[in-house]
Design an enzyme around this catalytic site. Structure first.
Site, short mmCIF file in Angstrom:
data_model
loop_
_atom_site.label_atom_id
_atom_site.label_comp_id
_atom_site.label_asym_id
_atom_site.label_seq_id
_atom_site.Cartn_x
_atom_site.Cartn_y
_atom_site.Cartn_z
N LYS A 76 3.04 4.27 -8.60
CA LYS A 76 2.95 3.54 -7.33
C LYS A 76 3.30 4.49 -6.20
O LYS A 76 4.21 5.33 -6.34
CB LYS A 76 3.95 2.38 -7.40
CG LYS A 76 3.89 1.36 -6.27
CD LYS A 76 4.89 0.24 -6.58
CE LYS A 76 4.84 -0.88 -5.56
NZ LYS A 76 5.75 -1.99 -5.94
N SER A 152 3.51 -6.28 -5.79
CA SER A 152 3.02 -5.22 -4.93
C SER A 152 2.49 -4.00 -5.66
O SER A 152 1.89 -3.11 -5.07
CB SER A 152 4.14 -4.79 -3.98
OG SER A 152 5.25 -4.26 -4.68
N SER A 176 7.00 -7.79 -8.63
CA SER A 176 5.92 -6.84 -8.34
C SER A 176 5.47 -6.00 -9.53
O SER A 176 4.49 -5.26 -9.42
CB SER A 176 6.34 -5.92 -7.19
OG SER A 176 6.41 -6.64 -5.99
#
Length: 467
Positions: A76, A152, A176
């Site tokens: 990420k 996310s 997330s």
């Protein structure tokens, strides 16, 4: 018991394939397939090839290349990667200086022989559940490109589901990791709060932030988790808990584990797909009892307030000068969070403590609790509302209906994918455990995978040539 990552490592370690050849194939696949899902925001070809050559050199010299030798992975884009800015999904940080060194978890993966090939799309500053990023474009679900990949850590979920890489790293504040794992049909781990170092990851909410891996098999997820464990003296928020390797315990079976379904809050406001998935997992684990955690809704409310307050305070200095550069979907939430009275936050923390105590009492009788991961499978990009049990709800926050209460009390969760319960889209189920009891969750997930109840094949459109 294996998976695509461990298969790669076995071939590389045996000399049946070189780390460089695997990396070149991965980079080629990302170049060809990533435009369809928009998972990557940076591809680090030079770094990846140099790391692969180093792995091959260690093997040639007769040295141990590590348990994940030659395995491609990606992070990420809120994890520091030396030499590039840590974007955290934002426009504002595009002019930030390059990271001086890798995040701790990246260094752990590299030490295990894995090869970082790039950074992945996400909701700006990790504040969202859909990865409809206005700066980098929406991340698309590999099972249906018209639908969200969750967030996310949406890019982390989509990259694994599309077979671009077998392992990714993400973060989970309110769901997330668990939401993208559910919507993309893969395995994901949110470990116990404080288990893994967060050093070198851009923060969102110190009180709730977790970090963890995604993978397409239980064995690969376990191998990644084992590699990530380690005490980091630079992370003041990490609990000084000795590492516990879970890979050796995968074949232990249920072994008398006490498993129950969570009812009450976790039995409402969901689609038939979510209900069927929970039922399938409960049957597979022999869970006939249903129990209720009366503090679930209050725990979620407390997490909402703590999230908004900490997130708003963190960004307030920048909001004062660069508000319009923030993602439109989070501007109002950050501003509102910065205005929350301290008394509210204090009350939320007290509620959170009571919720944690109530859960501790509940789990004296149970080792694993089962709950939905998301109320629905992946929804169309741009959709704003959900109708659940006849109630109209805002879509984005509602994706965290069942993950957010668990975040508030910091328990470990393995999300397992139940494929095509109803229709063409997968959906996930949370296996929730006691603090530091990740190994028990992995044992249960392995049982479900072996029984064929849970599986994470590459999305059909991307199956050919998957890494």
């Amino acid at each position: 018991m294996s998976g695509p990552a461990l298969d790669i490592a076995a071939r590389v370690r045996a000399g049946a394939a070189s780390a460089r050849a695997v990396t070149e194939a991965t980079l080629t696949r990302i170049g060809a397939q990533n435009p369809a899902v928009n998972a990557f925001t940076a591809v680090l070809s030079e770094r990846a090839l140099a790391t692969a050559d180093a792995v091959d050199a260690r093997i040639a010299a007769g040295q141990d290349p590590g348990p994940l030798a030659g395995v491609p992975y990606a992070t990420k884009n809120l994890f520091d990667l030396q030499g590039i800015p840590t974007l955290a999904g934002s426009r504002i940080r595009r002019d930030a200086p390059p990271a001086m060194r890798d995040a701790f978890l990246v260094r752990q993966m590299d030490a295990a022989g894995a090869i970082c090939v790039g950074a992945l799309n996400m909701d700006e500053f990790a504040y969202g559940f859909t990865t409809e990023n206005s700066h980098d474009g929406p991340c698309r679900n590999p099972h249906d490109a018209s639908r969200i990949a969750g967030g996310s850590s949406g890019g982390s979920g989509a990259a694994v589901a599309a077979g671009l890489v077998p392992i990714t790293l993400g973060t989970d504040t309110n769901g997330s990791i668990r939401v993208p794992a559910s919507l993309n049909g893969i395995f994901g781990l949110k470990p116990t709060y404080g288990r893994l170092s967060r050093h070198g990851s851009f923060p969102f909410v110190y009180a709730l932030d977790h970090v963890g891996p995604f993978a397409r098999s239980v064995a690969d997820l376990a191998a990644a988790y084992d590699a990530l464990q380690g005490i980091d003296t630079e992370d003041s928020h990490q609990a000084l808990q000795p590492p516990e390797l879970v890979t050796p315990q995968l074949g232990a079976g249920l072994g008398g584990l006490r498993v129950a379904r969570l009812g009450g809050w976790f039995a409402r406001l969901q689609s038939s797909s979510a209900r069927q998935a929970v039922a399938a997992v409960a049957e597979g684990l022999g869970a006939t009892a249903e129990v209720e955690w009366a503090m679930a809704e209050a725990s979620r409310a407390a997490a909402f307030i703590i999230t908004a307050s900490e997130g708003g305070a963190l960004h307030l200095p920048t909001l004062r000068t660069r508000l319009e550069e923030y993602e439109p979907l989070i501007q109002d939430r950050l501003l509102a969070g910065a205005l929350i009275p301290a008394a509210w936050v204090g009350h939320a923390q007290r509620v959170r403590a009571k919720a944690r105590d109530a859960m501790r009492v509940l789990m004296t009788d149970w080792d694993i609790l089962i709950a939905p991961a998301t109320p629905v499978p992946a929804t169309p990009i741009g959709q704003e509302l959900l109708v659940l049990d006849g109630v109209e709800l805002p879509l984005r926050p509602s994706m965290g209906l069942f993950t957010q209460p668990i975040s508030g009390v910091g328990l470990p969760v393995v999300t397992v994918p139940v494929q095509r319960v109803e229709g063409a889209l997968p959906i996930g189920v949370q296996l929730i455990g006691k603090p530091w009891a990740e190994a028990l969750l992995f044992r249960a997930a392995a049982v479900l995978e072996a029984a064929g109840i849970c599986a994470a094949p590459v999305a059909p459109a991307f199956a050919e040539g998957a890494i």
